[in-house]
Design a protein around this motif. Structure first.
Motif, PDB file in Angstrom:
ATOM      1  N   GLY A 147       0.798  -1.219   0.000  1.00 54.88           N
ATOM      2  CA  GLY A 147       0.000   0.000   0.000  1.00 54.88           C
ATOM      3  C   GLY A 147       0.823   1.258   0.000  1.00 54.88           C
ATOM      4  O   GLY A 147       0.279   2.361   0.028  1.00 54.88           O
ATOM      5  N   GLY A 148       2.166   1.140  -0.040  1.00 54.59           N
ATOM      6  CA  GLY A 148       3.021   2.319  -0.133  1.00 54.59           C
ATOM      7  C   GLY A 148       3.681   2.681   1.183  1.00 54.59           C
ATOM      8  O   GLY A 148       3.703   1.901   2.135  1.00 54.59           O
ATOM      9  N   PHE A 149       4.230   3.903   1.230  1.00 50.00           N
ATOM     10  CA  PHE A 149       4.919   4.405   2.406  1.00 50.00           C
ATOM     11  C   PHE A 149       4.079   5.494   3.058  1.00 50.00           C
ATOM     12  O   PHE A 149       3.531   6.360   2.375  1.00 50.00           O
ATOM     13  CB  PHE A 149       6.288   4.994   2.030  1.00 50.00           C
ATOM     14  N   GLY A 195       6.329  11.773   0.960  1.00 49.64           N
ATOM     15  CA  GLY A 195       7.200  12.827   0.456  1.00 49.64           C
ATOM     16  C   GLY A 195       8.672  12.464   0.565  1.00 49.64           C
ATOM     17  O   GLY A 195       9.441  12.596  -0.398  1.00 49.64           O
ATOM     18  N   TYR A 196       9.077  11.996   1.738  1.00 50.14           N
ATOM     19  CA  TYR A 196      10.472  11.612   1.916  1.00 50.14           C
ATOM     20  C   TYR A 196      10.826  10.394   1.059  1.00 50.14           C
ATOM     21  O   TYR A 196      11.954  10.276   0.563  1.00 50.14           O
ATOM     22  CB  TYR A 196      10.759  11.324   3.393  1.00 50.14           C
ATOM     23  N   ALA A 197       9.872   9.496   0.875  1.00 50.27           N
ATOM     24  CA  ALA A 197      10.116   8.329   0.019  1.00 50.27           C
ATOM     25  C   ALA A 197      10.344   8.758  -1.430  1.00 50.27           C
ATOM     26  O   ALA A 197      11.218   8.214  -2.122  1.00 50.27           O
ATOM     27  CB  ALA A 197       8.942   7.359   0.106  1.00 50.27           C
ATOM     28  N   LEU A 198       9.583   9.758  -1.903  1.00 47.56           N
ATOM     29  CA  LEU A 198       9.772  10.266  -3.260  1.00 47.56           C
ATOM     30  C   LEU A 198      11.169  10.856  -3.436  1.00 47.56           C
ATOM     31  O   LEU A 198      11.842  10.619  -4.454  1.00 47.56           O
ATOM     32  CB  LEU A 198       8.711  11.330  -3.576  1.00 47.56           C
ATOM     33  N   ILE A 238       9.135   2.203  -7.610  1.00 44.96           N
ATOM     34  CA  ILE A 238       8.539   2.675  -6.354  1.00 44.96           C
ATOM     35  C   ILE A 238       8.299   4.181  -6.427  1.00 44.96           C
ATOM     36  O   ILE A 238       7.235   4.680  -6.043  1.00 44.96           O
ATOM     37  CB  ILE A 238       9.452   2.317  -5.160  1.00 44.96           C
ATOM     38  N   HIS A 239       9.280   4.909  -6.936  1.00 48.76           N
ATOM     39  CA  HIS A 239       9.139   6.363  -7.072  1.00 48.76           C
ATOM     40  C   HIS A 239       7.966   6.722  -7.992  1.00 48.76           C
ATOM     41  O   HIS A 239       7.132   7.572  -7.647  1.00 48.76           O
ATOM     42  CB  HIS A 239      10.435   6.953  -7.623  1.00 48.76           C
ATOM     43  N   ARG A 271       1.994  12.763   3.187  1.00 47.28           N
ATOM     44  CA  ARG A 271       1.785  11.466   3.815  1.00 47.28           C
ATOM     45  C   ARG A 271       0.642  10.719   3.138  1.00 47.28           C
ATOM     46  O   ARG A 271      -0.243  11.349   2.537  1.00 47.28           O
ATOM     47  CB  ARG A 271       1.476  11.614   5.313  1.00 47.28           C
ATOM     48  N   MET A 272       0.658   9.418   3.239  1.00 44.42           N
ATOM     49  CA  MET A 272      -0.383   8.586   2.647  1.00 44.42           C
ATOM     50  C   MET A 272      -0.986   7.693   3.715  1.00 44.42           C
ATOM     51  O   MET A 272      -0.262   7.150   4.549  1.00 44.42           O
ATOM     52  CB  MET A 272       0.203   7.720   1.525  1.00 44.42           C
TER      53      MET A 272
END
Length: 397
Positions: A272-274, A278-281, A317-318, A394-395
Motif C-alpha cells: 500500500g506504499g509508504f 514525500g520523503y520516500a519520493l 517505487i518512485h 503522507r499517505m
C-alpha cells in the motif's frame, strides 16, 4: 482483484506495455546498429519528444471531452501501423535512419494519447476505495511487460532477425485494441459539456498553480523521466562499448530493469506504499540516480545486471508513489487534462535520450549518463529543500 473490469484492465496493461517496451528496445537497438552513431539516437529521441509533447497537450483536453476508451484504441492503431511499415521497409531492404525516426515520432504521439487515456481511465474502471491499490497493481503489470518485452525481443532477433520484432509489435498492439474494446467502465468516460478550450486550459493551470504537491510531483516526474530516458537510450552503446556484449546480453540487461520494476510495483501493491510519501519520493529519486552511475562504470555484466535491476526497482517505487499522489489529488472532471500535463512531464524520457545521446557523442556514453544523474540528484535535493508541502506529504495505509 475480484473485479472483472480491473482484471481486464490489467491484462490490457501487460499487452500494451509489451508492445510499447518492445518499440523502445527495437528502435534504439536498430538505429544504433545501422548507424553506429549516438547522435542518431539523439535525433530519434528528439523526434519522439516533439510529437509526444504536442500530442500530450491535445490529448489531455480530449480525454475530458471524448471517450477515454476510444482514445486508447486509436493510440494502438497508430503504433501498430507505423511499426508494420518499418518492418516492411527492412525486409525490402529500403530502410533508412529517417524512416525509424519518423516512426518514432508517430509512436511518440500515439504513446502520449495512450498514456493520457489510460491514466484517466483507470479511476472509471474501479471503485474509489480500491483506487490506490489498483494504480499500484497497474504499475506492477506494466512492469511485467517491461520484463517480457526484451526477452521476447531477444528470442525473435536470435531466430528470425530484428525486422520481425516490428511485425510482432504490430500484432501485439492490434491485440491490445481488441482487449480495450471489451472494457466496460463503471462510470462514464465521456466528459460533460465543456466551455471553450481556453477555459479548460486555464482551469487546469489554476489547479496546478494552487497545489504545491502537484507542482513538485510533476517536476519529479520530469527529472525521473529524463534519467530513465538517458539510461534506456544509452543502454545500447554502453552494452556495446562498456560491457562488450551482443544482442542477447543486451536484452537481458534491458529485462533486468523490468524485473526490478516489477518487484517494486508488486511491493507497492501488496504494502500500500509508504506513510511518509514525500520523503520516500525524494529518497528513491536520489537512489535511482546513484544506481545508474554505478551501472555506467562497473564494466561487469553480472554487477551491471544487478545495478540495472535496482535502478528499475527503486524507480518503479518512485513512479508508483508519484502516480497515486496525483490521482488522489484531483477530481475526475480535470483528470484528463492533468494526465496530459503528466504526459508532458513524461516527455522527459525521450528528451533524456536526446540530451544524453548528444552529450555521448563527444564525452562518451558513461560520462554522459553520469552528468545527467548528477543533475537529477541536484534537482531532487532542491525540491526537497524548497517544497516543504511535498516533503511532508503522507499517505494513509
Amino acid at each position: 482483484m475480484s473485479s472483472i473490469e480491473l482484471r481486464k484492465f490489467l491484462f490490457g496493461t501487460v499487452i500494451w506495455s509489451i508492445g510499447n517496451q518492445m518499440v523502445t528496445v527495437t528502435q534504439t537497438y536498430v538505429i544504433f546498429d545501422i548507424t553506429k552513431s549516438s547522435l542518431q539516437l539523439a535525433i530519434l529521441g528528439a523526434a519522439v519528444v516533439v510529437t509526444s509533447v504536442s500530442m500530450s497537450l491535445a490529448s489531455g483536453i480530449l480525454a475530458d471531452r471524448l471517450s477515454r476508451k476510444t482514445l486508447l484504441m486509436c493510440g494502438s492503431v497508430a503504433t501498430a501501423s507505423s511499426m508494420f511499415a518499418v518492418g516492411l521497409l527492412i525486409i525490402t531492404d529500403q530502410i533508412e535512419p529517417w524512416h525509424i525516426q519518423v516512426a518514432g515520432g508517430v509512436h511518440g504521439a500515439a504513446l502520449a494519447l495512450d498514456w493520457t487515456a489510460r491514466f484517466s481511465l483507470i479511476p472509471n474502471m474501479v471503485h474509489r476505495n480500491i483506487l490506490a491499490r489498483a494504480v499500484f497493481f497497474d504499475n506492477t503489470f506494466f512492469n511485467l511487460g517491461r520484463v517480457l518485452a526484451p526477452l521476447m525481443w531477444g528470442g525473435i532477433v536470435q531466430f528470425w532477425g530484428y525486422e520481425w520484432t516490428y511485425f510482432t509489435i504490430a500484432g501485439v498492439m492490434t491485440l491490445n485494441f481488441v482487449v480495450v474494446a471489451t472494457y466496460r467502465p463503471l462510470s462514464s468516460t465521456v466528459g460533460a459539456a465543456h466551455q471553450a478550450i481556453w477555459h479548460d486550459v486555464m482551469e487546469i493551470a489554476t489547479v496546478i498553480r494552487s497545489n504545491s504537491i502537484l507542482k513538485g510531483n510533476l517536476i519529479f516526474t520530469f527529472v525521473n523521466a529524463l534519467l530513465m530516458g538517458g539510461f534506456i537510450y544509452l543502454l545500447t552503446p554502453i552494452a556495446r562499448e562498456v560491457y562488450n556484449v551482443g544482442a542477447g546480453e543486451y536484452s537481458q540487461l534491458f529485462a533486468s530493469i523490468g524485473i526490478g520494476a516489477f518487484v517494486g510495483g508488486l511491493f507497492l501493491g501488496l504494502s500500500g506504499g509508504f506513510k511518509r510519501t514525500g520523503y520516500a519520493l525524494l529518497t528513491t529519486n536520489v537512489l535511482s540516480a546513484g544506481f545508474a552511475i554505478a551501472f555506467a562504470f562497473v564494466a561487469s555484466f553480472y554487477f551491471g545486471f544487478g545495478f540495472a535491476l535496482m535502478f528499475g526497482l527503486i524507480g518503479a517505487i518512485h513512479i508508483g508513489l508519484g502516480s497515486i499522489s496525483l490521482q488522489m489529488a484531483i477530481t475526475d472532471n480535470v483528470r484528463g487534462r492533468l494526465a496530459g500535463i503528466y504526459e508532458v512531464a513524461w516527455a522527459g524520457f525521450p528528451l533524456g535520450g536526446f540530451v544524453f545521446g548528444a552529450m555521448a557523442e563527444p564525452l562518451g556514453s558513461s560520462n554522459s549518463l553520469m552528468i545527467g544523474c548528477i543533475f537529477v540528484i541536484v534537482v531532487t535535493i532542491s525540491i526537497g529543500a524548497f517544497n516543504p508541502q511535498l516533503r511532508r506529504l503522507r499517505m494513509r495505509l
